[in-house]
Design an enzyme around this catalytic site. Sequence first.
Site, PDB file in Angstrom:
ATOM      1  N   CYS A   1       3.741   8.399   1.301  1.00 57.62           N
ATOM      2  CA  CYS A   1       4.229   7.370   2.227  1.00 57.62           C
ATOM      3  C   CYS A   1       4.485   6.099   1.424  1.00 57.62           C
ATOM      4  CB  CYS A   1       3.186   7.140   3.313  1.00 57.62           C
ATOM      5  SG  CYS A   1       3.721   6.009   4.609  1.00 57.62           S
TER       6      CYS A   1
ATOM      7  N   CYS B   1       0.902  -1.913  15.500  1.00 58.86           N
ATOM      8  CA  CYS B   1       0.959  -1.674  14.056  1.00 58.86           C
ATOM      9  C   CYS B   1       0.284  -2.804  13.295  1.00 58.86           C
ATOM     10  CB  CYS B   1       2.428  -1.542  13.620  1.00 58.86           C
ATOM     11  SG  CYS B   1       2.635  -1.248  11.851  1.00 58.86           S
TER      12      CYS B   1
ATOM     13  N   CYS C   1       5.565  -5.059  15.722  1.00 61.64           N
ATOM     14  CA  CYS C   1       5.219  -4.008  16.683  1.00 61.64           C
ATOM     15  C   CYS C   1       3.737  -4.158  17.020  1.00 61.64           C
ATOM     16  CB  CYS C   1       5.505  -2.628  16.099  1.00 61.64           C
ATOM     17  SG  CYS C   1       7.255  -2.363  15.737  1.00 61.64           S
TER      18      CYS C   1
ATOM     19  N   CYS D   1       6.195  -7.437   7.109  1.00 60.64           N
ATOM     20  CA  CYS D   1       7.199  -6.920   8.042  1.00 60.64           C
ATOM     21  C   CYS D   1       7.559  -8.014   9.038  1.00 60.64           C
ATOM     22  CB  CYS D   1       6.652  -5.697   8.780  1.00 60.64           C
ATOM     23  SG  CYS D   1       7.893  -4.795   9.740  1.00 60.64           S
TER      24      CYS D   1
ATOM     25  N   GLU E   1       0.827  -1.190   0.000  1.00 63.40           N
ATOM     26  CA  GLU E   1       0.000   0.000   0.000  1.00 63.40           C
ATOM     27  C   GLU E   1       0.867   1.247   0.000  1.00 63.40           C
ATOM     28  OE1 GLU E   1      -4.066  -1.746   1.964  1.00 63.40           O
ATOM     29  OE2 GLU E   1      -2.811  -0.497   3.259  1.00 63.40           O
TER      30      GLU E   1
ATOM     31  N   CYS F   1      -1.304   6.183   9.876  1.00 61.44           N
ATOM     32  CA  CYS F   1      -0.103   5.561  10.433  1.00 61.44           C
ATOM     33  C   CYS F   1      -0.466   4.297  11.197  1.00 61.44           C
ATOM     34  CB  CYS F   1       0.609   6.532  11.375  1.00 61.44           C
ATOM     35  SG  CYS F   1       1.343   7.930  10.544  1.00 61.44           S
TER      36      CYS F   1
END
Length: 419
Positions: A142, A156, A153, A149, A129, A387
């Site tokens: 962004c 996230c 985290c 990933c 994305e 975010c």
Amino acid sequence: MSATLDLADPANRPAPVSARSAAGAGAGAEKPSLVGMSREELAEALGTIGIPEKQRRMRVGQLWHWLYVRGASDFSQMANISKELRTKLAEAFEIARPEIVTEQVSVDGTRKWVVRFPPRGAGRPVEVETVYIPEEGRGTLCVSSQVGCTLTCTFCHTGTQRLVRNLTAGEIVSQVLLARDRLGDFPDADTPAGAIVPNEGRLVSNVVMMGMGEPLYNFDNVATALGVMSDGDGLSVSKRRITLSTSGVVPEIVRAGEETGVMLAISLHAVNDELRDELVPINKKYPLEKLLEACRNYPGLSNARRITFEYVMLKGVNDSMEDARNLVRMLKGIPAKINLIPFNPWPGSRYECSDWDQIERFADYVNQAGYASPIRTPRGRDIFAACGQLKSESERMRKTDRERMESARILELSGNGEA
């Protein structure tokens, strides 16, 4: 009200490319892409198709101009290159844009593209994305660096998707090209009617490596891509307007400053190792003491080139005034600014956003201590573009399908039990 554009409508389609280019972009047989190559790599590539060495510098300049100034996505558009050479280039290389799976527009003008790339060893095509955030004086893109990933985290959404593969330098750069296409930010291109964009200047003026993935775990490709983006004769994004965000891959931080010269952001979110171990698990490997030492040694660090420390505001977790005091104390001596990010919820998250009045009290304290501390107003929440909310659309749908199947299985078992 947010909207998803219908890409079957010709008015909403990206700039047309030839059938050959489109096939090369998404099918099994992949040609090397010239997009994202450094000038040196581009010269070497031209050598493989017989371009004499004494001509390569001139040809590199021509291609660079067409790719990054004019926004060409097909060799046939390169009017000052001979037809014979254009044919040779098209037979050997690719420059087409990646496939746009969906394009969503938020009520606040934020745009999110789900972009599909070839498998490159992943077994099936992959998706990332890319998000565009328009503001009065700038337009920030962004950009993602990995599919998924590894860092997990806990606040996230991307961290709930396993790492599939790194993006190539070309795939990173192509997100910028695609955004400039769709926004009309190349010469002779039109901005979509009603689009919210800056009033003047480049529509994509800033780039942040804050999308899916940890950029410093894909260092070489990210560094090459940033070099292409910041080249003054091409995309020409100032290094002062490019920010690389890391969760704290300490060994690569100083190297990033030396080799890229871009601005640095640290995904911090906690003021002690115990909490940061939970929120940002890479902290177990590179604790705060080592991370802050690497920040103090970041090349070019000064009051004019401050490090941004990102701090997501989690209700009852890291938002007390004691946390604010410890944050200021911890960053003492580091030219820095603190970016406070109200937590953006996503399905399955166990956190809540801090109350707004508490966020403001926290911000006031940090500001009074001398740190520029803007509160990053949530943008694109309605399309999961804020975010911490990014995740491959296909992965999100697979999760939904798994949950639906599991619910059906439980209901079936429950029914059998009652019988």
